[in-house]
Design a protein around this motif. Structure first.
Motif, PDB file in Angstrom:
ATOM      1  N   THR A  77       0.824  -1.204   0.000  1.00  8.08           N
ATOM      2  CA  THR A  77       0.000   0.000   0.000  1.00  8.08           C
ATOM      3  C   THR A  77       0.859   1.255   0.000  1.00  8.08           C
ATOM      4  O   THR A  77       2.058   1.208   0.300  1.00  8.08           O
ATOM      5  N   GLY A 114       2.431   1.822   3.439  1.00  4.72           N
ATOM      6  CA  GLY A 114       2.667   0.510   4.028  1.00  4.72           C
ATOM      7  C   GLY A 114       3.992   0.330   4.727  1.00  4.72           C
ATOM      8  O   GLY A 114       4.401  -0.797   4.989  1.00  4.72           O
ATOM      9  N   SER A 161      -2.620  -3.953  -3.130  1.00 11.20           N
ATOM     10  CA  SER A 161      -3.038  -4.831  -2.039  1.00 11.20           C
ATOM     11  C   SER A 161      -2.973  -6.306  -2.412  1.00 11.20           C
ATOM     12  O   SER A 161      -2.794  -7.169  -1.550  1.00 11.20           O
TER      13      SER A 161
END
Length: 203
Positions: free
Chosen positions: A120, A123, A173
């Motif tokens: 992401t 992330g 994702s």
């Protein structure tokens, strides 16, 4: 002047960044660039269950790095996916075997740099690189990032990885997003930048 690009890549994203970084380093005169990967620690059946066997097969021709190779390099670019804001276990286990290099001061004064990936946009790319720097500093390495002279990291036209800490890719994702042209350009820029600094350090 030897530049080593050593990485781990489960699904191939960091592998592609590492290839781009190696390409950038090769643009510097007198740079001898080697691309290699750290040893895998997961069993084949686990990789298959995780859907990573195809990407692993693509990398089978890439040689596995040895600790001795780190000591012989003038600069090392490390590539790792993020694991909850830190480097992956495979890279950590490899670096945990470098105690002898630390005892010898074998990496002191050499350029060290990091590239990474996450699923992401937020992330943990930056924290992964910054926490990785701790290990490099303990080895006495000269930290090299991705300067703002690579203007692609300031783009507002697209979602993109890359920061002053290092080139990165946002994999999506489900891991389906491959590195963009801008992210690959960042890795090439970083590879060339590291090699130029290593050339100065070894002069």
């Amino acid at each position: 002047m030897k530049v080593l690009v050593v990485y781990y890549s489960m699904y191939g994203h960091v592998y592609k960044l590492a290839q781009a970084a190696a390409e950038g380093a090769r643009a510097v005169e007198s740079a001898e660039v080697t691309l290699c990967r750290v040893p895998e620690t997961l069993p084949q059946e686990v990789l298959e269950k995780m859907g990573a066997d195809h990407a692993q097969n693509e990398q089978r021709e890439v040689p596995v790095c040895t600790v001795e190779e780190l000591g012989k390099a003038d600069a090392v670019i490390f590539g790792t996916p993020t694991r909850f804001g830190n480097m992956c276990g495979q890279m950590r286990q490899f670096l945990d075997t470098t105690g002898q290099l630390w005892m010898q001061g074998a990496l002191v004064g050499k350029a060290g740099s990091v590239i990474t990936s996450s699923n992401t946009q937020h992330g943990g790319q930056e924290s992964t690189i910054l926490s990785f720097h701790t290990t490099l500093l303990h080895h006495g390495m000269v930290i090299v990032g991705l300067p703002y002279s690579f203007q692609g990291q300031m783009t507002m036209d697209e979602i993109s990885g890359c920061s002053p800490y290092g080139a990165s890719v946002i994999a999506g994702s489900d891991g389906s997003r491959l590195p963009s042209k801008n992210e690959l350009a960042g890795a090439r820029f970083q590879g060339e930048h590291v090699a130029k600094i290593a050339k100065k350090l070894t002069a």
